[in-house]
Design a protein around this motif. Structure first.
Motif, PDB file in Angstrom:
ATOM      1  N   MET A 190       0.333  10.710  19.434  1.00  0.00           N
ATOM      2  CA  MET A 190      -0.972  10.829  18.808  1.00  0.00           C
ATOM      3  C   MET A 190      -0.907  10.286  17.382  1.00  0.00           C
ATOM      4  N   MET A 191      -1.851   9.459  17.037  1.00  0.00           N
ATOM      5  CA  MET A 191      -1.898   8.888  15.699  1.00  0.00           C
ATOM      6  C   MET A 191      -2.516   9.895  14.730  1.00  0.00           C
ATOM      7  N   ILE A 192      -1.836  10.099  13.598  1.00  0.00           N
ATOM      8  CA  ILE A 192      -2.313  11.032  12.581  1.00  0.00           C
ATOM      9  C   ILE A 192      -2.650  10.245  11.327  1.00  0.00           C
ATOM     10  N   LYS A 193      -3.822  10.454  10.798  1.00  0.00           N
ATOM     11  CA  LYS A 193      -4.257   9.703   9.628  1.00  0.00           C
ATOM     12  C   LYS A 193      -3.503  10.151   8.373  1.00  0.00           C
ATOM     13  N   PRO A 194      -3.147   9.213   7.505  1.00  0.00           N
ATOM     14  CA  PRO A 194      -2.477   9.574   6.245  1.00  0.00           C
ATOM     15  C   PRO A 194      -3.268  10.590   5.433  1.00  0.00           C
ATOM     16  N   ILE A 195      -4.587  10.439   5.397  1.00  0.00           N
ATOM     17  CA  ILE A 195      -5.396  11.346   4.596  1.00  0.00           C
ATOM     18  C   ILE A 195      -5.297  12.771   5.112  1.00  0.00           C
ATOM     19  N   ASP A 196      -5.150  12.931   6.440  1.00  0.00           N
ATOM     20  CA  ASP A 196      -5.025  14.267   7.017  1.00  0.00           C
ATOM     21  C   ASP A 196      -3.702  14.912   6.612  1.00  0.00           C
ATOM     22  N   ILE A 197      -2.621  14.098   6.602  1.00  0.00           N
ATOM     23  CA  ILE A 197      -1.316  14.617   6.180  1.00  0.00           C
ATOM     24  C   ILE A 197      -1.353  14.972   4.693  1.00  0.00           C
ATOM     25  N   ALA A 198      -1.953  14.090   3.915  1.00  0.00           N
ATOM     26  CA  ALA A 198      -2.038  14.312   2.477  1.00  0.00           C
ATOM     27  C   ALA A 198      -2.807  15.597   2.167  1.00  0.00           C
ATOM     28  N   ASN A 199      -3.908  15.805   2.862  1.00  0.00           N
ATOM     29  CA  ASN A 199      -4.698  17.019   2.640  1.00  0.00           C
ATOM     30  C   ASN A 199      -3.933  18.263   3.068  1.00  0.00           C
ATOM     31  N   GLN A 200      -3.205  18.153   4.168  1.00  0.00           N
ATOM     32  CA  GLN A 200      -2.431  19.288   4.662  1.00  0.00           C
ATOM     33  C   GLN A 200      -1.353  19.703   3.670  1.00  0.00           C
ATOM     34  N   LEU A 201      -0.713  18.720   3.036  1.00  0.00           N
ATOM     35  CA  LEU A 201       0.394  19.004   2.127  1.00  0.00           C
ATOM     36  C   LEU A 201      -0.037  19.043   0.664  1.00  0.00           C
ATOM     37  N   ASP A 202      -1.317  18.813   0.413  1.00  0.00           N
ATOM     38  CA  ASP A 202      -1.854  18.819  -0.949  1.00  0.00           C
ATOM     39  C   ASP A 202      -1.150  17.781  -1.837  1.00  0.00           C
ATOM     40  N   ILE A 203      -0.997  16.595  -1.306  1.00  0.00           N
ATOM     41  CA  ILE A 203      -0.457  15.473  -2.067  1.00  0.00           C
ATOM     42  C   ILE A 203      -1.347  14.261  -1.812  1.00  0.00           C
ATOM     43  N   SER A 204      -1.107  13.172  -2.512  1.00  0.00           N
ATOM     44  CA  SER A 204      -1.948  11.983  -2.365  1.00  0.00           C
ATOM     45  C   SER A 204      -1.382  11.063  -1.290  1.00  0.00           C
ATOM     46  N   THR A 205      -2.231  10.201  -0.766  1.00  0.00           N
ATOM     47  CA  THR A 205      -1.762   9.219   0.212  1.00  0.00           C
ATOM     48  C   THR A 205      -0.803   8.220  -0.442  1.00  0.00           C
ATOM     49  N   SER A 206      -0.970   7.964  -1.724  1.00  0.00           N
ATOM     50  CA  SER A 206      -0.041   7.066  -2.418  1.00  0.00           C
ATOM     51  C   SER A 206       1.349   7.685  -2.488  1.00  0.00           C
ATOM     52  N   THR A 207       1.423   9.016  -2.575  1.00  0.00           N
ATOM     53  CA  THR A 207       2.723   9.698  -2.546  1.00  0.00           C
ATOM     54  C   THR A 207       3.382   9.520  -1.186  1.00  0.00           C
ATOM     55  N   LEU A 208       2.583   9.593  -0.127  1.00  0.00           N
ATOM     56  CA  LEU A 208       3.120   9.353   1.215  1.00  0.00           C
ATOM     57  C   LEU A 208       3.716   7.949   1.305  1.00  0.00           C
ATOM     58  N   ARG A 209       2.985   6.975   0.797  1.00  0.00           N
ATOM     59  CA  ARG A 209       3.474   5.598   0.844  1.00  0.00           C
ATOM     60  C   ARG A 209       4.736   5.433  -0.009  1.00  0.00           C
ATOM     61  N   ASN A 210       4.776   6.153  -1.127  1.00  0.00           N
ATOM     62  CA  ASN A 210       5.946   6.088  -1.994  1.00  0.00           C
ATOM     63  C   ASN A 210       7.177   6.637  -1.283  1.00  0.00           C
ATOM     64  N   TYR A 211       7.013   7.741  -0.573  1.00  0.00           N
ATOM     65  CA  TYR A 211       8.130   8.300   0.204  1.00  0.00           C
ATOM     66  C   TYR A 211       8.581   7.306   1.270  1.00  0.00           C
ATOM     67  N   GLU A 212       7.622   6.664   1.888  1.00  0.00           N
ATOM     68  CA  GLU A 212       7.943   5.674   2.925  1.00  0.00           C
ATOM     69  C   GLU A 212       8.693   4.490   2.321  1.00  0.00           C
ATOM     70  N   THR A 213       8.224   4.001   1.177  1.00  0.00           N
ATOM     71  CA  THR A 213       8.867   2.868   0.505  1.00  0.00           C
ATOM     72  C   THR A 213      10.314   3.194   0.130  1.00  0.00           C
ATOM     73  N   LYS A 214      10.556   4.444  -0.255  1.00  0.00           N
ATOM     74  CA  LYS A 214      11.907   4.865  -0.642  1.00  0.00           C
ATOM     75  C   LYS A 214      12.807   5.157   0.549  1.00  0.00           C
ATOM     76  N   GLY A 215      12.258   5.021   1.748  1.00  0.00           N
ATOM     77  CA  GLY A 215      13.071   5.217   2.943  1.00  0.00           C
ATOM     78  C   GLY A 215      13.321   6.661   3.302  1.00  0.00           C
ATOM     79  N   LEU A 216      12.429   7.554   2.877  1.00  0.00           N
ATOM     80  CA  LEU A 216      12.631   8.975   3.139  1.00  0.00           C
ATOM     81  C   LEU A 216      12.053   9.420   4.471  1.00  0.00           C
ATOM     82  N   VAL A 217      11.256   8.570   5.091  1.00  0.00           N
ATOM     83  CA  VAL A 217      10.689   8.868   6.414  1.00  0.00           C
ATOM     84  C   VAL A 217      10.890   7.634   7.286  1.00  0.00           C
ATOM     85  N   PRO A 218      10.893   7.813   8.597  1.00  0.00           N
ATOM     86  CA  PRO A 218      11.011   6.652   9.482  1.00  0.00           C
ATOM     87  C   PRO A 218       9.867   5.670   9.256  1.00  0.00           C
TER      88      PRO A 218
END
Length: 235
Positions: A1-29
């Protein structure tokens, strides 16, 4: 199931840019992409993001990053080694904080210093506290502690009350950066050497701060455990 970045960001109370930053740093698949180029986040990505948010307060971002990179390689034992090292360091610092309280409960040297002027060289302080001289000099440079100069040779010398400050700072040295940590260090810097009760209050506050980190580490380990279960690394 595809989960929208905004939904994850809202769930964790962080920004979508933070999600992308974690991804860029190789912290998530690396997520797959839809035909329109949108990221396809899954439950596994949510677990990684949740783990980062939960672990960072107690383990710091450097250790958390290393742990999650190992998890992506399915090297759980290497990840747990880092977890144990950070926890062992915190346990060591907690024992040091408790020792500081015992010293302050039994010693009233800060008052006696003004009369007897018991001085220690930087080498003696380094040996007493197991700290590098460079750390002691840095704390002096940024105004956390003070020294005077030996009139005979010009070398730094420290009173017993300054040693107490250094011992309090030592317990907080590896602590994760936070506003609470900044406040504690400032309180130590401003501590009145002649006020033993004030020193004891700060020592107890430092100990409670370390206990708080232990609780934050527990939350982080719990979420790491859930990630391990999701990745089928443990039963």
């Amino acid at each position: 199931m595809m989960i929208k970045p905004i939904d994850i960001a809202n769930q964790l109370d962080i920004s979508t840019s933070t999600l992308r930053n974690y991804e860029t740093k190789g912290l998530v698949p690396i997520p797959a992409r839809s035909s329109k180029g949108y990221r396809i986040y899954t439950d596994v990505h949510v677990a990684y993001f949740t783990c980062i948010k939960a672990m960072e307060p107690g383990f710091g971002m450097d250790a958390t990053s290393e742990i999650l990179r190992y998890m992506q390689c399915k090297e759980m034992d290497s990840a747990l080694r880092i977890v144990n090292e950070v926890q062992a360091n915190l346990h060591r610092d907690t024992l040091l904080a408790e020792s500081n309280i015992q010293i302050l409960e039994t010693e009233y040297l800060s008052i006696r210093d003004a009369q007897e002027m018991i001085w220690m060289t930087i080498g003696e302080v380094a040996e007493e506290t197991s700290l590098p001289r460079s750390t002691i000099r840095h704390w002096e440079k940024v105004g956390l502690i003070l020294s005077s100069r030996d009139p005979e040779n010009g070398y730094r010398r420290y009173s017993r009350s300054q040693l107490h400050k250094i011992m309090l700072l030592r317990t907080l040295r590896p602590a994760v950066y936070s506003l609470d940590l900044i406040g504690l260090k400032q309180a130590i810097a401003e501590m009145d050497p002649s006020d033993i009760e004030h020193a004891k209050r700060i020592a107890h506050q430092s100990l409670q701060f370390l206990f708080k980190i232990k609780r934050e580490q527990l939350s982080g380990v719990y979420n790491l455990y859930k990630l391990c279960r999701l990745l089928n690394l443990i039963d």
